[in-house]
Design an enzyme around this catalytic site. Structure first.
Site, PDB file in Angstrom:
ATOM      1  N   HIS A 142      -8.847 -17.001  -4.332  1.00 19.32           N
ATOM      2  CA  HIS A 142      -8.472 -18.518  -3.337  1.00 19.32           C
ATOM      3  C   HIS A 142      -7.148 -17.619  -3.135  1.00 19.32           C
ATOM      4  O   HIS A 142      -6.301 -16.838  -3.448  1.00 19.32           O
ATOM      5  CB  HIS A 142      -8.451 -19.269  -4.648  1.00 19.32           C
ATOM      6  CG  HIS A 142      -9.079 -20.017  -4.863  1.00 19.32           C
ATOM      7  ND1 HIS A 142     -10.009 -20.832  -4.300  1.00 19.32           N
ATOM      8  CD2 HIS A 142     -10.445 -19.749  -6.400  1.00 19.32           C
ATOM      9  CE1 HIS A 142     -10.958 -21.641  -5.077  1.00 19.32           C
ATOM     10  NE2 HIS A 142     -11.145 -21.428  -5.829  1.00 19.32           N
ATOM     11  N   GLY A 167     -21.975  -9.668 -25.385  1.00 22.50           N
ATOM     12  CA  GLY A 167     -21.828 -11.133 -25.264  1.00 22.50           C
ATOM     13  C   GLY A 167     -20.302 -12.135 -24.234  1.00 22.50           C
ATOM     14  O   GLY A 167     -19.754 -10.968 -24.495  1.00 22.50           O
ATOM     15  N   ASN A 195     -29.381 -13.292 -21.359  1.00 24.34           N
ATOM     16  CA  ASN A 195     -29.651 -13.589 -21.645  1.00 24.34           C
ATOM     17  C   ASN A 195     -29.171 -15.154 -21.140  1.00 24.34           C
ATOM     18  O   ASN A 195     -28.054 -15.425 -20.763  1.00 24.34           O
ATOM     19  CB  ASN A 195     -28.477 -13.526 -23.067  1.00 24.34           C
ATOM     20  CG  ASN A 195     -29.302 -13.267 -24.656  1.00 24.34           C
ATOM     21  OD1 ASN A 195     -29.336 -14.755 -24.507  1.00 24.34           O
ATOM     22  ND2 ASN A 195     -29.724 -12.741 -25.141  1.00 24.34           N
TER      23      ASN A 195
END
Length: 187
Positions: free
Chosen positions: A115, A142, A85
Site C-alpha cells: 500500500h 511453519g 502444508n
C-alpha cells in the site's frame, strides 16, 4: 503504459485500482474456489479440478493441503513436486513463483501487495504488487512470512517463524524477524 487495464497494471507492478471491476471479478472467482477447497481433502475427486481452475498449470506432482487462501490464483506459479502444508495464504497481486521440490510448512504467508506510504494516498483503493520467488529445493518451516519483492534462493532453509523482508541467497539457512542468514549450506 496506455491501454493497460487494471489487471495488467497489477501484474506489471504498477499502481492499480483494486476496486476496478476486472480485479474484483478475479478476486471473486478465487474466493469461490478457495471456499470450495475448505471442505475438501487432497483425496477428493474434484480437488485436482478446483486446484487447476484456481492456479492455472498446477502440476499433478504437487499438492496444497486445504485450507488454502489466495487473492487471485492466476498470479501463482507452482513448480513440480511441491508440497504446501495446511493454511497457506498467498496474496498474489504480484506474481508468486515457487520452484521445483519446494516444501512449505503450515501457516506460511506470502504477501505481494504494498500500500502507499502516504496516509492520504492509502485512502484510495490503490496498491502495487511486488513479485515473490522461491528457488528450487527450498524448505520453509511453519509460520514463515515472506514480504513483497523478496527472492529466496535455491536449496535454502528458512526457519519456522521467520519473517523474510529481504532476499536470501542460494544455499543459505536464514532465521529470525527479520530473517538473516545464519550460515551457508551445501558448501
Amino acid at each position: 503504459m496506455a491501454g493497460m487495464n487494471e489487471l495488467d497494471k497489477m501484474r506489471s507492478g504498477q499502481c492499480y485500482d483494486y476496486a476496478a471491476p476486472a480485479v474484483d471479478a478475479s478476486l471473486q472467482h478465487a474466493r469461490g474456489l478457495c471456499a470450495r477447497l475448505q471442505t475438501m481433502t487432497v483425496q477428493d475427486a474434484d480437488y485436482r479440478d478446483v486446484m487447476e481452475d484456481l492456479i492455472p498449470g498446477f502440476p499433478k506432482s504437487s499438492e496444497i493441503m486445504p485450507p488454502f487462501h489466495c487473492d487471485h490464483g492466476s498470479g501463482i506459479i507452482i513448480g513440480e513436486h511441491v508440497f504446501i502444508n495446511y493454511n497457506c495464504t498467498m496474496l498474489d497481486e504480484g506474481p508468486i513463483k515457487i520452484g521445483n521440490h519446494v516444501l512449505i510448512g503450515p501457516n506460511c504467508s506470502f504477501y505481494t501487495p504494498q500500500h502507499p506510504k502516504d496516509y492520504m494516498e492509502r485512502r484510495n483503493p490503490t496498491e502495487t504488487g511486488h513479485p515473490i520467488t522461491v528457488g528450487d529445493d527450498t524448505w520453509l518451516g511453519g509460520n514463515v512470512t515472506v514480504c513483497p519483492g523478496v527472492t529466496i534462493g535455491s536449496r535454502c532453509i528458512i526457519a519456522a517463524g521467520s519473517v523474510v523482508v529481504g532476499d536470501i541467497p542460494d544455499d543459505c539457512m536464514a532465521a529470525g524477524n527479520p530473517a538473516v542468514v545464519k550460515r551457508r549450506l551445501n558448501g
